[in-house]
Design an enzyme around this catalytic site. Sequence first.
Site, PDB file in Angstrom:
ATOM      1  N   ARG A  30       1.223  -4.784  -5.658  1.00 57.55           N
ATOM      2  CA  ARG A  30       1.197  -6.063  -4.946  1.00 57.55           C
ATOM      3  C   ARG A  30       1.594  -7.099  -5.982  1.00 57.55           C
ATOM      4  O   ARG A  30       1.259  -6.982  -7.158  1.00 57.55           O
ATOM      5  CB  ARG A  30      -0.186  -6.314  -4.369  1.00 57.55           C
ATOM      6  N   THR A  68       3.304   2.820   6.107  1.00 57.86           N
ATOM      7  CA  THR A  68       1.896   2.461   5.923  1.00 57.86           C
ATOM      8  C   THR A  68       1.050   3.434   6.731  1.00 57.86           C
ATOM      9  O   THR A  68       1.412   3.763   7.869  1.00 57.86           O
ATOM     10  CB  THR A  68       1.573   1.023   6.357  1.00 57.86           C
ATOM     11  N   ARG A 106      -8.260  -1.733   7.933  1.00 59.94           N
ATOM     12  CA  ARG A 106      -8.962  -3.004   7.805  1.00 59.94           C
ATOM     13  C   ARG A 106      -8.711  -3.887   9.021  1.00 59.94           C
ATOM     14  O   ARG A 106      -9.585  -4.586   9.487  1.00 59.94           O
ATOM     15  CB  ARG A 106      -8.472  -3.717   6.545  1.00 59.94           C
ATOM     16  N   ASP A 134       0.483   0.042  11.715  1.00 60.95           N
ATOM     17  CA  ASP A 134       0.232  -1.243  12.385  1.00 60.95           C
ATOM     18  C   ASP A 134       1.409  -2.207  12.284  1.00 60.95           C
ATOM     19  O   ASP A 134       1.223  -3.419  12.298  1.00 60.95           O
ATOM     20  CB  ASP A 134      -1.036  -1.883  11.798  1.00 60.95           C
ATOM     21  N   GLY A 183       0.827  -1.209   0.000  1.00 59.21           N
ATOM     22  CA  GLY A 183       0.000   0.000   0.000  1.00 59.21           C
ATOM     23  C   GLY A 183       0.860   1.257   0.000  1.00 59.21           C
ATOM     24  O   GLY A 183       1.876   1.309   0.691  1.00 59.21           O
ATOM     25  N   ASP A 196       4.458  -4.819   6.435  1.00 59.04           N
ATOM     26  CA  ASP A 196       4.809  -6.178   6.867  1.00 59.04           C
ATOM     27  C   ASP A 196       4.976  -7.144   5.696  1.00 59.04           C
ATOM     28  O   ASP A 196       5.905  -7.947   5.667  1.00 59.04           O
ATOM     29  CB  ASP A 196       3.665  -6.732   7.727  1.00 59.04           C
ATOM     30  N   ASP A 251      -1.559   2.886   8.157  1.00 58.25           N
ATOM     31  CA  ASP A 251      -2.252   2.207   9.261  1.00 58.25           C
ATOM     32  C   ASP A 251      -1.459   2.212  10.571  1.00 58.25           C
ATOM     33  O   ASP A 251      -2.016   1.940  11.628  1.00 58.25           O
ATOM     34  CB  ASP A 251      -2.572   0.760   8.883  1.00 58.25           C
TER      35      ASP A 251
HETATM   36  P1  ADP Z   1       2.399  -4.254   2.696  1.00 58.95           P
HETATM   37  O1  ADP Z   1       3.863  -4.280   2.430  1.00 58.95           O
HETATM   38  O2  ADP Z   1       1.818  -2.871   2.601  1.00 58.95           O
HETATM   39  O3  ADP Z   1       2.031  -5.004   3.963  1.00 58.95           O
HETATM   40  P2  ADP Z   1       1.342  -6.490   1.108  1.00 58.95           P
HETATM   41  O4  ADP Z   1       0.938  -7.293   2.294  1.00 58.95           O
HETATM   42  O5  ADP Z   1       0.416  -6.408  -0.035  1.00 58.95           O
HETATM   43  O6  ADP Z   1       1.682  -4.983   1.463  1.00 58.95           O
HETATM   44  O7  ADP Z   1       2.736  -7.103   0.591  1.00 58.95           O
HETATM   45  C1  ADP Z   1       3.416  -6.540  -0.510  1.00 58.95           C
HETATM   46  C2  ADP Z   1       4.006  -7.619  -1.358  1.00 58.95           C
HETATM   47  O8  ADP Z   1       5.026  -8.316  -0.628  1.00 58.95           O
HETATM   48  C3  ADP Z   1       3.072  -8.719  -1.823  1.00 58.95           C
HETATM   49  O9  ADP Z   1       2.298  -8.351  -2.931  1.00 58.95           O
HETATM   50  C4  ADP Z   1       4.033  -9.834  -2.173  1.00 58.95           C
HETATM   51  O10 ADP Z   1       4.628  -9.585  -3.410  1.00 58.95           O
HETATM   52  C5  ADP Z   1       5.104  -9.668  -1.092  1.00 58.95           C
HETATM   53  N1  ADP Z   1       4.869 -10.606   0.022  1.00 58.95           N
HETATM   54  C6  ADP Z   1       4.001 -10.502   1.024  1.00 58.95           C
HETATM   55  N2  ADP Z   1       4.045 -11.569   1.856  1.00 58.95           N
HETATM   56  C7  ADP Z   1       4.988 -12.404   1.322  1.00 58.95           C
HETATM   57  C8  ADP Z   1       5.506 -13.680   1.703  1.00 58.95           C
HETATM   58  N3  ADP Z   1       5.080 -14.333   2.787  1.00 58.95           N
HETATM   59  N4  ADP Z   1       6.470 -14.230   0.905  1.00 58.95           N
HETATM   60  C9  ADP Z   1       6.909 -13.594  -0.195  1.00 58.95           C
HETATM   61  N5  ADP Z   1       6.451 -12.375  -0.580  1.00 58.95           N
HETATM   62  C10 ADP Z   1       5.512 -11.783   0.142  1.00 58.95           C
END
Ligand code: ADP
Length: 334
Positions: free
Chosen positions: A77, A136, A182, A140, A16, A108, A138
Amino acid sequence: MSNAAVKRIGVLTSGGDAPGMNAAIRSVVRTAMNKGIECIGIRRGWSGLINGDFVRLNSDSVSHIINKGGTILYTARCPEFLDREGRAKAIATCKMLGIDGIVAIGGDGTFRGALALTRQIAETGYNLSVVGVPATIDNDIGCSNYTIGFDTAANTAIECIDKLRDTMQSHERCSVVEVMGRHAGFLALYVGISVGATAVLIPEREVDFDRDVVEKIRSARLAGTTHFMIVVAEGAGSAVEIGRRIHDEIGIDPRVTVLGHIQRGGAPTGRDRETASRMGYEAVNALLAGKGNRVIGTKEGSLVDLDMEEALAMVKNLEMYRYDVLEALSPSGT
Ligand code: ADP
């Protein structure tokens, strides 16, 4: 893991978006340049690493972005990165370009991706560290008291709600405003306290509609108030549904506003620019110090760097005393 001879680092924004990401990119690039380290911008998060979607960056590339929302590197993503095959393509890009360090700006999920990447690349004998910078709206992320973007998003929501309050006050109405969050209510509760909300609903606290909404409106009305502001985090319920229930249960006709992505945009506040600038600087220094995979975090106002795996296991709980503050500041009829 020692990685003292970092020569070429990649920087990316992922997940995000958050206001202040640009300030973090600028800080990473300028810090690296001033230390004679090459810098490559990876576009569209982890998918840019998979697709070889990159741009060489220098000091001029990051001029005039400290004050801009969004991210010049785009963000995305990338489901492909969850699989070994996807990450294998990313590894090929790192090797091809000779990237030996990455600063990953995101949440995260982004850091989980970083850990998976570095583990897999280590199997090939290639030395790559990733340092995470938490961004982020959030707020969080367990390992950091503060995340880039929160202050800007909160102030945007506060400004919007202040405007709504003017019209709600004039027409003596009830407003239900949905803010982002969320899974976490940090933003909603912070905003709710700041706008003097009648009630705030957050995902961390099970909603008892009668106690948390109906009675709050009733006691405000009994204290003489004729307009009401209900702030709801998106994870605590739909503002439309809450508006409908208020109508059905106490007969008033609330106006519903979903602030949505407006909270993600806009010029970052001073706090977000300054924090992003310091975090980017620390991230490059951690890479140069050969510290391995780290996440930069804030702790009691100072920056710390933590082992990425340990950082990911940390949990940040919302301080429920903030709820007490909100309630203590409600109008009272007695
Ligand atoms: P944020 O970084 O804001 O928490 P996301 O949760 O969408 O956003 O994670 C961003 C990207 O990081 C995902 O689209 C994916 O490419 C990668 N990612 C997330 N979790 C994993 C994981 N367990 N293993 C490998 N890549 C991951």
